[in-house]
Scaffold this motif. Structure first.
Motif, PDB file in Angstrom:
ATOM      1  N   SER A  30      32.980  32.472  37.900  1.00  0.00           N
ATOM      2  CA  SER A  30      33.224  31.219  38.605  1.00  0.00           C
ATOM      3  C   SER A  30      32.010  30.336  38.382  1.00  0.00           C
ATOM      4  N   SER A  31      32.228  29.063  38.060  1.00  0.00           N
ATOM      5  CA  SER A  31      31.133  28.169  37.715  1.00  0.00           C
ATOM      6  C   SER A  31      30.786  27.244  38.868  1.00  0.00           C
ATOM      7  N   LEU A  32      29.515  27.246  39.247  1.00  0.00           N
ATOM      8  CA  LEU A  32      28.992  26.312  40.234  1.00  0.00           C
ATOM      9  C   LEU A  32      27.651  25.796  39.689  1.00  0.00           C
ATOM     10  N   PRO A  33      27.690  24.739  38.859  1.00  0.00           N
ATOM     11  CA  PRO A  33      26.453  24.264  38.233  1.00  0.00           C
ATOM     12  C   PRO A  33      25.412  23.863  39.281  1.00  0.00           C
ATOM     13  N   LEU A  34      24.236  24.443  39.180  1.00  0.00           N
ATOM     14  CA  LEU A  34      23.171  24.109  40.120  1.00  0.00           C
ATOM     15  C   LEU A  34      22.169  23.132  39.535  1.00  0.00           C
ATOM     16  N   LEU A  35      22.302  22.844  38.237  1.00  0.00           N
ATOM     17  CA  LEU A  35      21.472  21.832  37.602  1.00  0.00           C
ATOM     18  C   LEU A  35      22.351  20.992  36.685  1.00  0.00           C
ATOM     19  N   ALA A  36      22.314  19.696  36.885  1.00  0.00           N
ATOM     20  CA  ALA A  36      23.001  18.765  35.996  1.00  0.00           C
ATOM     21  C   ALA A  36      21.957  18.083  35.113  1.00  0.00           C
ATOM     22  N   ILE A  37      22.394  17.562  33.974  1.00  0.00           N
ATOM     23  CA  ILE A  37      21.496  16.973  32.985  1.00  0.00           C
ATOM     24  C   ILE A  37      21.741  15.472  32.890  1.00  0.00           C
ATOM     25  N   GLU A  38      20.659  14.700  32.917  1.00  0.00           N
ATOM     26  CA  GLU A  38      20.747  13.253  32.728  1.00  0.00           C
ATOM     27  C   GLU A  38      19.726  12.830  31.675  1.00  0.00           C
ATOM     28  N   ALA A  39      20.203  12.202  30.599  1.00  0.00           N
ATOM     29  CA  ALA A  39      19.291  11.730  29.556  1.00  0.00           C
ATOM     30  C   ALA A  39      18.394  10.631  30.112  1.00  0.00           C
ATOM     31  N   LEU A  40      17.127  10.650  29.693  1.00  0.00           N
ATOM     32  CA  LEU A  40      16.175   9.636  30.125  1.00  0.00           C
ATOM     33  C   LEU A  40      16.082   8.521  29.087  1.00  0.00           C
ATOM     34  N   PRO A  41      15.847   7.289  29.532  1.00  0.00           N
ATOM     35  CA  PRO A  41      15.662   6.202  28.560  1.00  0.00           C
ATOM     36  C   PRO A  41      14.396   6.418  27.741  1.00  0.00           C
TER      37      PRO A  41
END
Length: 256
Positions: A30-41
């Protein structure tokens, strides 16, 4: 390996891929992402470093997001990568992304951590010049052990932060409800940051969640987990899927 019921905490895309592999092995996850990724400028300073990529005898890429985002920048500024430059990654999954792109890439076998990377003979060879310079492609924040160690050896080190990790906004009971509703018997984290996010989301329920089997990627993260009083820590000696599958084979399934 049947009998395992895992909570996967990797970022969404990586968690989905791992879930497919586990399902093919007959393992419930079961997937519960605890870290999401955001690209930086990109900053002007970062652009200048990348335009001078040929100054570096080695480029070190610390994660799959860093590899993907770094290759986008490489396409933009270097249609033909600098000749003879060595690339390094902490783990095989990241290294394969770089190697498939056509880069001369090395990574440690048997462990996915900075200590193993620092022990690579190929890294010593790349640094064996009068004024070695290394560029690190990484996320924002995180561990600085690798860069600090190189600087202590007299290496000039620059870093480019390509992304940031953040914890998704979950209801405080999301973790415990998922574990209970799906009768999960193990938790999987792939970094120290992921472990910290797990502990924070667990809140007051950590007193019983810490009794579940906890699969971690390295001795360092295993020690952090034990400091948090986790009771059943398994060091996979790697953050990749192959390392997790090997650990699952070697670890007895808890009695239900």
């Amino acid at each position: 390996m049947s009998g395992w019921r895992l909570l996967i905490t990797r970022p969404e895309a990586d968690g989905a891929l791992l879930g497919e592999v586990l399902n093919a092995q007959g393992i419930h996850s079961s997937s519960l992402p605890l870290l999401a990724i955001e690209a930086l400028p990109e900053t002007p300073e970062q652009r200048a470093l990348l335009l001078d990529l040929d100054r570096y005898c080695a480029v070190v890429v610390v994660s799959k997001p860093a590899a993907r985002l770094g290759l986008e920048r490489l396409d933009r500024y270097w249609p033909q990568p600098p000749h003879g430059q060595r690339w390094f990654s902490v783990g095989a999954a990241t290294g394969e992304i770089l190697r498939e792109y056509g880069l001369d890439t090395c990574w440690p076998v048997g462990a996915d951590d900075s200590e193993a990377l620092l022990a690579l003979p190929e890294l010593d060879e790349a640094l064996a010049q009068p004024t070695p310079k290394v560029l690190i492609l990484r996320g924002e924040g995180g561990r600085t052990f690798f860069a600090d160690t190189l600087r202590a050896r007299g290496v000039e080190v620059d870093s480019v932060a390509l992304y940031r990790r953040f914890v998704p906004d979950y209801h405080p009971t999301a973790l415990v409800e998922r574990v209970r509703s799906e009768r999960l018997n193990a938790l999987v984290v792939s970094s120290g940051e992921g472990l910290h996010a797990l502990r924070v989301l667990a809140g007051d329920d950590w007193h019983w969640l810490r009794e579940l089997v906890l699969f971690v990627p390295s001795p360092r993260v295993a020690e952090l987990a034990r400091q948090m009083e986790a009771l059943n820590v398994v060091d996979c000696r790697g953050a990749g899927t192959t390392a997790l599958l090997a650990a699952l084979r070697d670890t007895p399934v808890p009695a239900s």
